[in-house]
Design a protein around this motif. Structure first.
Motif, PDB file in Angstrom:
ATOM      1  N   CYS A 131      23.839   1.581 -20.780  1.00 41.98           N
ATOM      2  CA  CYS A 131      25.029   1.991 -20.843  1.00 41.98           C
ATOM      3  C   CYS A 131      25.240   2.870 -19.456  1.00 41.98           C
ATOM      4  CB  CYS A 131      24.201   3.162 -21.997  1.00 41.98           C
ATOM      5  SG  CYS A 131      25.639   4.521 -22.593  1.00 41.98           S
ATOM      6  N   GLN A 132      27.231   2.714 -19.534  1.00 37.69           N
ATOM      7  CA  GLN A 132      27.794   3.185 -19.085  1.00 37.69           C
ATOM      8  C   GLN A 132      28.588   3.899 -19.762  1.00 37.69           C
ATOM      9  OE1 GLN A 132      31.092   1.380 -15.477  1.00 37.69           O
ATOM     10  NE2 GLN A 132      30.837  -0.029 -17.818  1.00 37.69           N
ATOM     11  N   VAL A 133      28.621   4.935 -18.086  1.00 40.15           N
ATOM     12  CA  VAL A 133      29.865   6.553 -18.602  1.00 40.15           C
ATOM     13  C   VAL A 133      31.255   6.116 -17.711  1.00 40.15           C
ATOM     14  CG1 VAL A 133      28.142   7.853 -19.823  1.00 40.15           C
ATOM     15  CG2 VAL A 133      28.387   7.773 -17.184  1.00 40.15           C
ATOM     16  N   PHE A 134      32.392   5.917 -17.572  1.00 45.94           N
ATOM     17  CA  PHE A 134      33.489   5.856 -16.803  1.00 45.94           C
ATOM     18  C   PHE A 134      34.501   7.226 -16.849  1.00 45.94           C
ATOM     19  CE2 PHE A 134      37.851   4.825 -15.801  1.00 45.94           C
ATOM     20  CZ  PHE A 134      37.695   4.690 -14.772  1.00 45.94           C
ATOM     21  N   GLY A 135      33.992   7.911 -15.576  1.00 44.21           N
ATOM     22  CA  GLY A 135      35.044   9.189 -15.248  1.00 44.21           C
ATOM     23  C   GLY A 135      35.533   9.141 -13.990  1.00 44.21           C
ATOM     24  N   GLN A 136      36.211  10.316 -13.849  1.00 44.03           N
ATOM     25  CA  GLN A 136      35.863  10.695 -12.169  1.00 44.03           C
ATOM     26  C   GLN A 136      35.992  11.765 -12.205  1.00 44.03           C
ATOM     27  OE1 GLN A 136      40.946  11.430 -12.290  1.00 44.03           O
ATOM     28  NE2 GLN A 136      39.916   8.816 -11.411  1.00 44.03           N
ATOM     29  N   VAL A 137      35.812  12.450 -10.627  1.00 43.85           N
ATOM     30  CA  VAL A 137      35.654  13.894 -11.018  1.00 43.85           C
ATOM     31  C   VAL A 137      36.305  15.132 -11.432  1.00 43.85           C
ATOM     32  CG1 VAL A 137      35.794  15.853  -9.208  1.00 43.85           C
ATOM     33  CG2 VAL A 137      34.302  13.912  -8.358  1.00 43.85           C
ATOM     34  N   GLU A 138      37.482  14.523 -11.692  1.00 44.49           N
ATOM     35  CA  GLU A 138      38.681  15.078 -12.165  1.00 44.49           C
ATOM     36  C   GLU A 138      38.726  14.759 -13.471  1.00 44.49           C
ATOM     37  OE1 GLU A 138      40.646  13.528  -9.103  1.00 44.49           O
ATOM     38  OE2 GLU A 138      39.693  12.843 -10.210  1.00 44.49           O
ATOM     39  N   ALA A 139      37.890  13.888 -14.611  1.00 45.78           N
ATOM     40  CA  ALA A 139      37.604  14.369 -15.439  1.00 45.78           C
ATOM     41  C   ALA A 139      35.777  13.399 -16.403  1.00 45.78           C
ATOM     42  CB  ALA A 139      38.668  13.025 -16.473  1.00 45.78           C
ATOM     43  N   PRO A 140      35.198  14.625 -15.697  1.00 47.23           N
ATOM     44  CA  PRO A 140      33.872  13.818 -15.313  1.00 47.23           C
ATOM     45  C   PRO A 140      32.993  12.794 -16.502  1.00 47.23           C
ATOM     46  CG  PRO A 140      34.163  16.368 -14.945  1.00 47.23           C
ATOM     47  CD  PRO A 140      35.360  15.738 -15.453  1.00 47.23           C
ATOM     48  N   LYS A 141      32.720  11.947 -16.236  1.00 51.65           N
ATOM     49  CA  LYS A 141      31.817  10.743 -17.338  1.00 51.65           C
ATOM     50  C   LYS A 141      32.860  10.464 -18.056  1.00 51.65           C
ATOM     51  CE  LYS A 141      28.901  10.479 -13.360  1.00 51.65           C
ATOM     52  NZ  LYS A 141      28.283  10.146 -12.642  1.00 51.65           N
ATOM     53  N   THR A 142      33.514  10.992 -18.150  1.00 54.18           N
ATOM     54  CA  THR A 142      33.813  11.177 -20.292  1.00 54.18           C
ATOM     55  C   THR A 142      35.696  10.296 -20.125  1.00 54.18           C
ATOM     56  OG1 THR A 142      35.038  13.708 -19.009  1.00 54.18           O
ATOM     57  CG2 THR A 142      32.488  12.880 -20.893  1.00 54.18           C
ATOM     58  N   ILE A 143      35.595   9.409 -18.646  1.00 54.30           N
ATOM     59  CA  ILE A 143      37.205   8.574 -19.720  1.00 54.30           C
ATOM     60  C   ILE A 143      36.870   7.615 -20.305  1.00 54.30           C
ATOM     61  CG2 ILE A 143      39.167   7.024 -19.103  1.00 54.30           C
ATOM     62  CD1 ILE A 143      39.312   9.149 -16.058  1.00 54.30           C
ATOM     63  N   ALA A 144      35.629   6.463 -20.762  1.00 54.34           N
ATOM     64  CA  ALA A 144      35.188   5.273 -21.191  1.00 54.34           C
ATOM     65  C   ALA A 144      34.156   5.536 -21.022  1.00 54.34           C
ATOM     66  CB  ALA A 144      36.431   3.460 -20.570  1.00 54.34           C
ATOM     67  N   TYR A 145      33.178   4.488 -21.659  1.00 56.46           N
ATOM     68  CA  TYR A 145      31.910   4.146 -22.265  1.00 56.46           C
ATOM     69  C   TYR A 145      31.886   3.286 -23.110  1.00 56.46           C
ATOM     70  CZ  TYR A 145      31.644   5.062 -27.419  1.00 56.46           C
ATOM     71  OH  TYR A 145      31.714   5.000 -28.221  1.00 56.46           O
ATOM     72  N   SER A 146      30.637   2.564 -22.578  1.00 54.81           N
ATOM     73  CA  SER A 146      30.316   1.414 -22.958  1.00 54.81           C
ATOM     74  C   SER A 146      28.384   1.208 -23.640  1.00 54.81           C
ATOM     75  CB  SER A 146      30.476  -0.152 -22.101  1.00 54.81           C
ATOM     76  OG  SER A 146      29.679  -0.427 -20.730  1.00 54.81           O
ATOM     77  N   THR A 147      27.816   0.616 -24.176  1.00 55.46           N
ATOM     78  CA  THR A 147      26.750   0.778 -25.634  1.00 55.46           C
ATOM     79  C   THR A 147      25.895  -0.552 -24.261  1.00 55.46           C
ATOM     80  OG1 THR A 147      27.735  -0.154 -27.805  1.00 55.46           O
ATOM     81  CG2 THR A 147      28.218   1.721 -27.188  1.00 55.46           C
ATOM     82  N   PRO A 148      24.588   0.039 -24.832  1.00 53.88           N
ATOM     83  CA  PRO A 148      24.265  -1.202 -25.498  1.00 53.88           C
ATOM     84  C   PRO A 148      24.685  -3.008 -25.613  1.00 53.88           C
ATOM     85  CG  PRO A 148      22.544   0.346 -25.924  1.00 53.88           C
ATOM     86  CD  PRO A 148      24.066   0.896 -25.632  1.00 53.88           C
ATOM     87  N   ALA A 149      24.903  -2.012 -27.022  1.00 56.16           N
ATOM     88  CA  ALA A 149      25.596  -3.918 -27.569  1.00 56.16           C
ATOM     89  C   ALA A 149      26.722  -4.500 -26.990  1.00 56.16           C
ATOM     90  CB  ALA A 149      25.664  -3.206 -29.532  1.00 56.16           C
ATOM     91  N   ASP A 150      27.358  -3.357 -26.618  1.00 52.41           N
ATOM     92  CA  ASP A 150      28.340  -3.954 -25.475  1.00 52.41           C
ATOM     93  C   ASP A 150      28.489  -4.805 -24.783  1.00 52.41           C
ATOM     94  OD1 ASP A 150      30.292  -3.231 -27.075  1.00 52.41           O
ATOM     95  OD2 ASP A 150      30.671  -0.959 -26.318  1.00 52.41           O
ATOM     96  N   HIS A 151      26.751  -4.839 -24.186  1.00 48.47           N
ATOM     97  CA  HIS A 151      26.656  -5.449 -23.086  1.00 48.47           C
ATOM     98  C   HIS A 151      26.200  -6.759 -23.072  1.00 48.47           C
ATOM     99  CE1 HIS A 151      27.194  -1.037 -20.811  1.00 48.47           C
ATOM    100  NE2 HIS A 151      26.596  -2.167 -19.657  1.00 48.47           N
ATOM    101  N   LEU A 152      26.071  -7.034 -24.728  1.00 49.50           N
ATOM    102  CA  LEU A 152      25.785  -8.279 -24.639  1.00 49.50           C
ATOM    103  C   LEU A 152      27.208  -9.172 -25.480  1.00 49.50           C
ATOM    104  CD1 LEU A 152      22.966  -7.287 -26.984  1.00 49.50           C
ATOM    105  CD2 LEU A 152      22.340  -8.072 -24.912  1.00 49.50           C
ATOM    106  N   GLY A 153      27.938  -9.024 -25.372  1.00 43.59           N
ATOM    107  CA  GLY A 153      29.639  -9.701 -25.683  1.00 43.59           C
ATOM    108  C   GLY A 153      29.921  -9.983 -24.492  1.00 43.59           C
ATOM    109  N   PRO A 154      31.087 -10.183 -25.326  1.00 42.25           N
ATOM    110  CA  PRO A 154      32.039 -10.930 -24.320  1.00 42.25           C
ATOM    111  C   PRO A 154      32.906  -9.283 -23.326  1.00 42.25           C
ATOM    112  CG  PRO A 154      33.020 -10.713 -26.329  1.00 42.25           C
ATOM    113  CD  PRO A 154      32.000 -10.510 -26.632  1.00 42.25           C
ATOM    114  N   HIS A 155      32.484  -8.559 -22.778  1.00 41.78           N
ATOM    115  CA  HIS A 155      33.425  -7.515 -23.015  1.00 41.78           C
ATOM    116  C   HIS A 155      32.451  -5.963 -21.903  1.00 41.78           C
ATOM    117  CE1 HIS A 155      36.710  -7.833 -24.752  1.00 41.78           C
ATOM    118  NE2 HIS A 155      36.830  -7.921 -25.492  1.00 41.78           N
ATOM    119  N   ARG A 156      31.532  -7.632 -21.836  1.00 45.72           N
ATOM    120  CA  ARG A 156      29.961  -6.058 -20.902  1.00 45.72           C
ATOM    121  C   ARG A 156      30.393  -5.899 -19.625  1.00 45.72           C
ATOM    122  NH1 ARG A 156      25.888 -11.484 -18.844  1.00 45.72           N
ATOM    123  NH2 ARG A 156      24.754  -9.907 -20.305  1.00 45.72           N
ATOM    124  N   SER A 157      31.590  -6.628 -18.658  1.00 43.27           N
ATOM    125  CA  SER A 157      31.757  -6.652 -17.285  1.00 43.27           C
ATOM    126  C   SER A 157      32.622  -5.259 -17.338  1.00 43.27           C
ATOM    127  CB  SER A 157      32.629  -7.858 -16.467  1.00 43.27           C
ATOM    128  OG  SER A 157      32.971  -8.237 -17.743  1.00 43.27           O
TER     129      SER A 157
END
Length: 352
Positions: A263-289
């Motif tokens: 499970c990935q969480v994407f953010g930056q110090v100005e928006a901590p860990k909460t810009i985008a996320y990917s689930t375990p299911a997302d890591h099995l599909g075409p957008h895993r990267s």
């Protein structure tokens, strides 16, 4: 937006007899954590109100509890892990911060009477950018923004019931934002006794976590460590990483070692860990990267130059230094160059 301090007290009072933190062979209950926070609020009341509370202390539960007390009391907190700056750089950082009370050890008084929680618009956190593409910035985060971060992380990620979270990363940094969601879910937050992969593997054996938090260097060190394949990872239901996307090879190796739990969480110090996320299911599909999809309620926009802009309750107010604000017309300029494909965000680079 609910203030972070209000969420802290609600979380700690909901399950007084459960274990909130584990570290160095010691378990701290929710009730004891609340007592510690309220005692620290008494201590903060004796400090000059203009001071930033700066911790230059090792990674442990008290590191986060001091921050939590600052959220309740409405004081600005900051953390500088020991050894990350030499004397000259530390002196320069403290000069930039301005008036500060430096905590290396803490004598906690007994709690006093009822406390008044600081409102949502008060700045309670000073975070630091890494300065890899420019000077280090001091990012001012309000209690409301941190409260929004905690609720977004709690309500969006696929947490197991009463998560047992193991975090080898400094709670003074970005993964400290995962402590409050853990407590809001009635879980336990565990910090290994020592830094390093060996101590992390020992903690996996000892504590049997259901959630593991790892930055890419830790993640990759685990994949390459000769002990990792002999450790029983069957308790793990979620491995949350942040900081960069993984390659297909790294994802495949991680699935072979840990199971399909990424499970990935994407953010930056100005928006901590909460810009985008990917689930375990997302890591099995075409957008895993990819970086994943935007968090619910977070608006993103990519301008003509390919730069990502973000709007939401989770963004910083301004920079304490250098003077200025990354927010324009309610939108955060991230400095990240991205593209959007089928609703998934991909990182391309950094703007100059």
């Amino acid at each position: 937006m609910r203030p972070a301090g209000e969420l802290v007290l609600d979380a700690l009072r909901a399950h007084p007899d459960r274990v909130a933190f584990e570290h160095a062979g010691t378990a701290l209950s929710y009730r004891d954590a609340e007592t510690t926070v309220l005692g620290l609020v008494e201590l903060l009341a004796k400090l000059p109100p203009e001071d930033t509370v700066v911790q230059v202390r090792p990674n442990d539960p008290l590191q986060w509890l001091v921050n939590a007390a600052c959220y309740v009391a409405g004081r600005r907190s900051a953390g500088i892990p020991p050894g990350t700056l030499d004397d000259a750089a530390l002196a320069e950082r403290l000069d930039r911060i301005g008036p500060a009370t430096i905590l290396s050890d803490v004598d906690i008084p007994a709690p006093g009477g009822p406390v008044e929680v600081a409102p949502a618009d008060v700045v309670v956190r000073l975070g630091f950018t890494r300065g890899t593409t420019g000077p280090v910035k001091g990012v001012e985060l309000t209690s409301g923004a941190l409260g929004a971060v905690a609720v977004l992380l709690r309500d969006t990620l696929p947490w197991p019931d009463r998560p047992r979270v193991l975090c080898p990363e400094p709670v003074s940094g970005g993964f400290g934002n995962l402590v409050l969601p853990t407590l809001l879910l009635g879980g336990t937050f565990t910090i290994p006794d020592e830094p390093g992969v060996e101590a992390l593997l020992d903690a996996v054996v000892a504590y049997r976590p259901t959630v593991l938090l790892a930055m890419p260097p830790t993640f990759r060190a685990l994949l390459d460590h000769p002990r990792a394949a002999g450790v029983d990872w069957s308790s793990l239901e979620l491995l949350i990483y942040s900081g960069t996307s993984l390659t297909d090879d790294e994802i495949d190796r991680a699935h072979a070692l840990f199971g399909q739990v990424l499970c990935q969480v994407f953010g930056q110090v100005e928006a901590p860990k909460t810009i985008a996320y990917s689930t375990p299911a997302d890591h099995l599909g075409p957008h895993r990267s990819s970086l994943g999809r935007p968090f619910p309620g977070i608006e993103i926009d990519i301008d003509e130059a390919g730069e990502l802009w973000v709007r939401g309750p989770n963004i910083a107010r301004s920079y304490a230094f250098p003077p200025g604000s990354p927010v324009r017309d309610g939108r955060l300029r991230t400095g990240d160059l991205c593209r959007l494909e089928d609703g998934y965000l991909y990182h391309v680079g950094r703007a100059r």
